[in-house]
Design a protein around this motif. Structure first.
Motif, mmCIF file in Angstrom:
data_model
loop_
_atom_site.group_PDB
_atom_site.id
_atom_site.type_symbol
_atom_site.label_atom_id
_atom_site.label_comp_id
_atom_site.label_asym_id
_atom_site.label_seq_id
_atom_site.Cartn_x
_atom_site.Cartn_y
_atom_site.Cartn_z
ATOM 1 N N SER A 283 0.915 -4.248 -3.465
ATOM 2 C CA SER A 283 -0.478 -3.835 -3.947
ATOM 3 C C SER A 283 0.569 -2.170 -3.933
ATOM 4 O O SER A 283 0.602 -2.173 -2.271
ATOM 5 C CB SER A 283 -1.190 -3.748 -4.191
ATOM 6 O OG SER A 283 -1.611 -3.108 -2.121
ATOM 7 N N GLY B 255 -2.595 -2.928 -7.535
ATOM 8 C CA GLY B 255 -2.142 -2.023 -7.132
ATOM 9 C C GLY B 255 -3.105 -1.322 -8.785
ATOM 10 O O GLY B 255 -3.331 -1.166 -9.343
ATOM 11 N N LYS B 256 -2.250 0.000 -8.483
ATOM 12 C CA LYS B 256 -2.982 1.389 -9.276
ATOM 13 C C LYS B 256 -1.550 1.575 -9.622
ATOM 14 O O LYS B 256 -0.578 2.268 -9.760
ATOM 15 C CB LYS B 256 -3.820 2.066 -8.716
ATOM 16 C CG LYS B 256 -5.007 2.120 -8.476
ATOM 17 C CD LYS B 256 -6.151 2.837 -7.082
ATOM 18 C CE LYS B 256 -5.687 4.706 -7.088
ATOM 19 N NZ LYS B 256 -5.962 5.410 -6.287
ATOM 20 N N CYS B 257 -2.127 2.161 -11.358
ATOM 21 C CA CYS B 257 -1.573 3.076 -12.326
ATOM 22 C C CYS B 257 -1.957 4.548 -12.636
ATOM 23 O O CYS B 257 -2.949 3.990 -12.858
ATOM 24 C CB CYS B 257 -0.615 2.351 -13.522
ATOM 25 S SG CYS B 257 -0.049 0.781 -12.975
ATOM 26 N N LEU B 258 -1.006 5.366 -11.966
ATOM 27 C CA LEU B 258 -0.960 6.712 -12.540
ATOM 28 C C LEU B 258 -0.954 8.292 -13.430
ATOM 29 O O LEU B 258 0.350 7.878 -12.763
ATOM 30 C CB LEU B 258 -2.017 7.349 -11.233
ATOM 31 C CG LEU B 258 -3.187 6.888 -9.631
ATOM 32 C CD1 LEU B 258 -2.705 7.678 -8.571
ATOM 33 C CD2 LEU B 258 -4.401 6.938 -10.403
ATOM 34 N N GLU C 189 -5.136 13.990 -6.206
ATOM 35 C CA GLU C 189 -5.132 13.399 -5.242
ATOM 36 C C GLU C 189 -5.250 13.664 -4.154
ATOM 37 O O GLU C 189 -5.790 12.837 -3.370
ATOM 38 C CB GLU C 189 -5.517 11.818 -6.025
ATOM 39 C CG GLU C 189 -5.717 11.394 -6.742
ATOM 40 C CD GLU C 189 -5.990 9.591 -6.545
ATOM 41 O OE1 GLU C 189 -5.182 8.968 -5.843
ATOM 42 O OE2 GLU C 189 -6.425 8.901 -7.335
ATOM 43 N N THR D 193 0.943 2.215 -5.178
ATOM 44 C CA THR D 193 0.152 2.711 -6.193
ATOM 45 C C THR D 193 0.841 3.834 -6.565
ATOM 46 O O THR D 193 2.327 4.326 -5.888
ATOM 47 C CB THR D 193 -0.935 3.804 -5.482
ATOM 48 O OG1 THR D 193 -1.712 3.480 -4.801
ATOM 49 C CG2 THR D 193 -1.289 5.386 -6.532
ATOM 50 N N THR E 158 -1.229 -3.692 -11.818
ATOM 51 C CA THR E 158 -2.380 -3.688 -11.638
ATOM 52 C C THR E 158 -2.757 -5.244 -10.855
ATOM 53 O O THR E 158 -3.898 -5.366 -10.786
ATOM 54 C CB THR E 158 -3.488 -3.508 -13.061
ATOM 55 O OG1 THR E 158 -3.003 -4.063 -13.796
ATOM 56 C CG2 THR E 158 -3.347 -2.068 -12.882
ATOM 57 N N GLU F 154 -2.785 13.463 -11.556
ATOM 58 C CA GLU F 154 -4.282 12.340 -11.183
ATOM 59 C C GLU F 154 -2.729 12.498 -9.820
ATOM 60 O O GLU F 154 -4.543 12.627 -8.967
ATOM 61 C CB GLU F 154 -3.391 11.558 -11.769
ATOM 62 C CG GLU F 154 -4.411 11.648 -13.483
ATOM 63 C CD GLU F 154 -4.408 9.926 -13.975
ATOM 64 O OE1 GLU F 154 -5.822 9.881 -14.627
ATOM 65 O OE2 GLU F 154 -3.920 8.928 -13.913
ATOM 66 N N ASP G 218 0.504 -1.226 0.284
ATOM 67 C CA ASP G 218 0.310 -0.302 0.119
ATOM 68 C C ASP G 218 1.097 1.467 0.311
ATOM 69 O O ASP G 218 0.662 2.816 -0.016
ATOM 70 C CB ASP G 218 -1.266 -0.126 1.765
ATOM 71 C CG ASP G 218 -1.906 -1.171 1.145
ATOM 72 O OD1 ASP G 218 -2.385 -1.326 0.173
ATOM 73 O OD2 ASP G 218 -2.390 -1.717 2.285
ATOM 74 N N THR H 217 2.576 4.411 -1.346
ATOM 75 C CA THR H 217 1.921 5.113 -3.118
ATOM 76 C C THR H 217 3.865 6.253 -3.725
ATOM 77 O O THR H 217 4.560 6.250 -2.654
ATOM 78 C CB THR H 217 1.473 6.783 -2.955
ATOM 79 O OG1 THR H 217 0.388 6.473 -2.212
ATOM 80 C CG2 THR H 217 1.263 6.737 -3.690
ATOM 81 N N GLU I 204 2.434 -1.811 -16.861
ATOM 82 C CA GLU I 204 0.913 -1.453 -16.145
ATOM 83 C C GLU I 204 -0.197 -2.780 -16.011
ATOM 84 O O GLU I 204 -0.324 -2.921 -15.350
ATOM 85 C CB GLU I 204 0.595 -0.751 -17.097
ATOM 86 C CG GLU I 204 -0.733 0.451 -16.645
ATOM 87 C CD GLU I 204 -1.258 0.994 -17.113
ATOM 88 O OE1 GLU I 204 -2.102 1.722 -17.077
ATOM 89 O OE2 GLU I 204 -0.778 1.537 -18.269
#
Length: 122
Positions: A79, A100-103, A111, A81, A96, A107, A61, A63, A92
């Motif tokens: 995971s 996880g997240k790809c930004l 946030e 970000t 994911t 973006e 978690d 970032t 990517e």
């Protein structure tokens, strides 16, 4: 011999650098200024970051911001970000798949305007 200072010509990059600098001043968030400085450097001085490097230097978690391109070499099991300038399709997919997240960098800046708890990996 006269040295010329090279500048970025891609308008998207220039606008991103300007908005990062502006956000840094507005929110008193030095992380955005640091990312803007990294993006301002010559492309040949910026190294791409592979997925295995992200996996090795992050925890569950986290970032992170990568001021260059993220490539798909290696695997990640937790995971995270990840906000980056660019992602390869494989990178990517792997991020994911691990939850996880790809930004894009802007973006993440929207946030998290203060950039709190965000690490830079380069």
């Amino acid at each position: 011999m006269v040295k010329m200072k090279l500048t970025k010509t891609n308008p998207n990059t220039v606008n991103l650098i300007k908005s990062l600098t502006k956000q840094s001043s507005a929110e008193n968030a030095p992380i955005w200024k640091a990312v803007a400085n990294d993006l301002s450097r010559a492309n040949r001085k910026n190294k791409e970051v592979n997925v295995y490097h992200i996996a090795k230097n992050t925890a569950e978690d986290d970032t992170i911001v990568v001021p260059t391109k993220v490539l798909g070499e290696g695997n990640i099991e937790h995971s995270v970000t990840v906000a980056a300038f660019k992602f390869s399709a494989e990178a990517e997919e792997k991020i994911t798949a691990a939850g996880g997240k790809c930004l894009k960098i802007d973006e993440l800046m929207a946030e998290n305007p203060k950039g709190s708890n965000v690490k830079i990996i380069k």
